[in-house]
Design a protein around this motif. Structure first.
Motif, PDB file in Angstrom:
ATOM      1  N   ALA A 245       0.814  -1.211   0.000  1.00  0.00           N
ATOM      2  CA  ALA A 245       0.000   0.000   0.000  1.00  0.00           C
ATOM      3  C   ALA A 245       0.854   1.270   0.000  1.00  0.00           C
ATOM      4  O   ALA A 245       0.427   2.299  -0.506  1.00  0.00           O
ATOM      5  CB  ALA A 245      -0.934   0.006   1.209  1.00  0.00           C
ATOM      6  N   ASP A 246       2.051   1.190   0.560  1.00  0.00           N
ATOM      7  CA  ASP A 246       2.891   2.391   0.645  1.00  0.00           C
ATOM      8  C   ASP A 246       4.352   1.983   0.813  1.00  0.00           C
ATOM      9  O   ASP A 246       4.659   0.817   1.018  1.00  0.00           O
ATOM     10  CB  ASP A 246       2.429   3.296   1.792  1.00  0.00           C
ATOM     11  CG  ASP A 246       2.434   2.601   3.141  1.00  0.00           C
ATOM     12  OD1 ASP A 246       3.495   2.061   3.527  1.00  0.00           O
ATOM     13  OD2 ASP A 246       1.388   2.596   3.812  1.00  0.00           O
ATOM     14  N   PRO A 247       5.274   2.954   0.738  1.00  0.00           N
ATOM     15  CA  PRO A 247       6.702   2.625   0.836  1.00  0.00           C
ATOM     16  C   PRO A 247       7.123   2.053   2.194  1.00  0.00           C
ATOM     17  O   PRO A 247       8.051   1.252   2.264  1.00  0.00           O
ATOM     18  CB  PRO A 247       7.408   3.955   0.563  1.00  0.00           C
ATOM     19  CG  PRO A 247       6.374   4.994   0.423  1.00  0.00           C
ATOM     20  CD  PRO A 247       5.037   4.349   0.420  1.00  0.00           C
TER      21      PRO A 247
ATOM     22  N   ALA B 215       9.012  -1.464   2.618  1.00  0.00           N
ATOM     23  CA  ALA B 215      10.289  -1.568   3.329  1.00  0.00           C
ATOM     24  C   ALA B 215      10.205  -2.603   4.446  1.00  0.00           C
ATOM     25  O   ALA B 215      11.126  -3.411   4.621  1.00  0.00           O
ATOM     26  CB  ALA B 215      10.705  -0.203   3.879  1.00  0.00           C
ATOM     27  N   LEU B 216       9.119  -2.608   5.193  1.00  0.00           N
ATOM     28  CA  LEU B 216       8.961  -3.587   6.271  1.00  0.00           C
ATOM     29  C   LEU B 216       8.939  -5.013   5.727  1.00  0.00           C
ATOM     30  O   LEU B 216       9.498  -5.923   6.324  1.00  0.00           O
ATOM     31  CB  LEU B 216       7.687  -3.315   7.065  1.00  0.00           C
ATOM     32  CG  LEU B 216       7.728  -2.130   8.015  1.00  0.00           C
ATOM     33  CD1 LEU B 216       6.330  -1.813   8.539  1.00  0.00           C
ATOM     34  CD2 LEU B 216       8.678  -2.383   9.168  1.00  0.00           C
ATOM     35  N   GLY B 217       8.320  -5.201   4.578  1.00  0.00           N
ATOM     36  CA  GLY B 217       8.183  -6.531   4.016  1.00  0.00           C
ATOM     37  C   GLY B 217       9.379  -7.028   3.240  1.00  0.00           C
ATOM     38  O   GLY B 217       9.566  -8.236   3.090  1.00  0.00           O
ATOM     39  N   GLU B 218      10.208  -6.110   2.742  1.00  0.00           N
ATOM     40  CA  GLU B 218      11.300  -6.529   1.871  1.00  0.00           C
ATOM     41  C   GLU B 218      12.705  -6.235   2.396  1.00  0.00           C
ATOM     42  O   GLU B 218      13.640  -6.956   2.087  1.00  0.00           O
ATOM     43  CB  GLU B 218      11.138  -5.883   0.492  1.00  0.00           C
ATOM     44  CG  GLU B 218       9.919  -6.399  -0.250  1.00  0.00           C
ATOM     45  CD  GLU B 218       9.785  -5.807  -1.636  1.00  0.00           C
ATOM     46  OE1 GLU B 218      10.594  -4.928  -2.017  1.00  0.00           O
ATOM     47  OE2 GLU B 218       8.868  -6.242  -2.358  1.00  0.00           O
ATOM     48  N   GLU B 219      12.860  -5.173   3.154  1.00  0.00           N
ATOM     49  CA  GLU B 219      14.189  -4.803   3.644  1.00  0.00           C
ATOM     50  C   GLU B 219      14.623  -5.746   4.756  1.00  0.00           C
ATOM     51  O   GLU B 219      13.818  -6.217   5.557  1.00  0.00           O
ATOM     52  CB  GLU B 219      14.210  -3.367   4.157  1.00  0.00           C
ATOM     53  CG  GLU B 219      13.935  -2.337   3.087  1.00  0.00           C
ATOM     54  CD  GLU B 219      15.023  -2.246   2.053  1.00  0.00           C
ATOM     55  OE1 GLU B 219      16.213  -2.418   2.401  1.00  0.00           O
ATOM     56  OE2 GLU B 219      14.697  -1.977   0.879  1.00  0.00           O
TER      57      GLU B 219
ATOM     58  N   THR C  82      12.260   5.874   3.355  1.00  0.00           N
ATOM     59  CA  THR C  82      10.984   6.228   2.733  1.00  0.00           C
ATOM     60  C   THR C  82      10.633   7.703   2.852  1.00  0.00           C
ATOM     61  O   THR C  82       9.737   8.170   2.175  1.00  0.00           O
ATOM     62  CB  THR C  82       9.848   5.414   3.358  1.00  0.00           C
ATOM     63  OG1 THR C  82       9.669   5.818   4.723  1.00  0.00           O
ATOM     64  CG2 THR C  82      10.103   3.934   3.277  1.00  0.00           C
ATOM     65  N   GLY C  83      11.291   8.405   3.765  1.00  0.00           N
ATOM     66  CA  GLY C  83      10.942   9.801   4.006  1.00  0.00           C
ATOM     67  C   GLY C  83       9.671   9.942   4.846  1.00  0.00           C
ATOM     68  O   GLY C  83       9.210  11.023   5.097  1.00  0.00           O
TER      69      GLY C  83
END
Length: 165
Positions: free
Chosen positions: A27-29, A33-37, A162-163
């Motif tokens: 849904a958002d950056p 990030a939580l799912g892939e980083e 993500t800013g």
């Protein structure tokens, strides 16, 4: 040429469940990030560690001098415990004079929950939420201490990535 006979067992009809796998849509950056980083991609150092025979008073002074909320307790480069500000409040504060010289092993959390550097940020945050710990050690695949992850460090990383936050 003869074809092999089917035995009628379930493995004869096996279909890989990941064959039609669709990658997740985020849904958002921050969610991406939580799912892939990976934990290893964020700042997991500095961290401080002491041996299990370190006197409790020395450990508390070290935490105060370094402005750290926890110490990893290691023996032979292996994690054996964690000593946090919670142990100070729950087990040391009211009995400080009686325990100041005792070894940290007497009050540390033994066998702490940990994550690996290859775990996702979401997995690390889940470990923190489920176990109720703010600081979770990060271990290498061979069991050596690589660092520590905290909500503050995850938040800093997500903000930089993500800013957002």
């Amino acid at each position: 040429m003869n074809e092999p006979k089917k035995s009628g067992l379930p493995e004869d009809n096996f279909q890989d469940p990941l064959e039609d796998y669709e990658p997740p849509e985020y849904a958002d950056p921050v969610e991406r990030a939580l799912g892939e980083e990976r934990v290893a991609s964020m700042r997991i150092t500095p961290y401080a560690s002491v041996g299990p025979d370190t006197p409790i008073g020395d450990a508390i002074r070290q935490m105060a001098d370094m402005h750290h909320a926890c110490l990893l307790v290691s023996e032979n480069d292996r994690l054996v415990g964690i000593f946090t500000d919670r142990e100070i409040v729950d087990q040391v504060a009211l009995e400080y004079d009686d325990v100041v010289e005792r070894p940290i092993r007497d009050v540390m959390t033994t066998d702490p929950v940990y994550v690996h550097g290859e775990d996702t940020l979401a997995a690390a945050m889940c470990v923190m939420a489920v176990s109720g710990f703010r600081h979770v050690p990060v271990l290498s695949e061979d069991g050596r201490i690589d660092g520590i992850v905290s909500p503050q460090r995850v938040s800093e990383y997500l903000h930089g990535k993500t800013g957002v936050l």
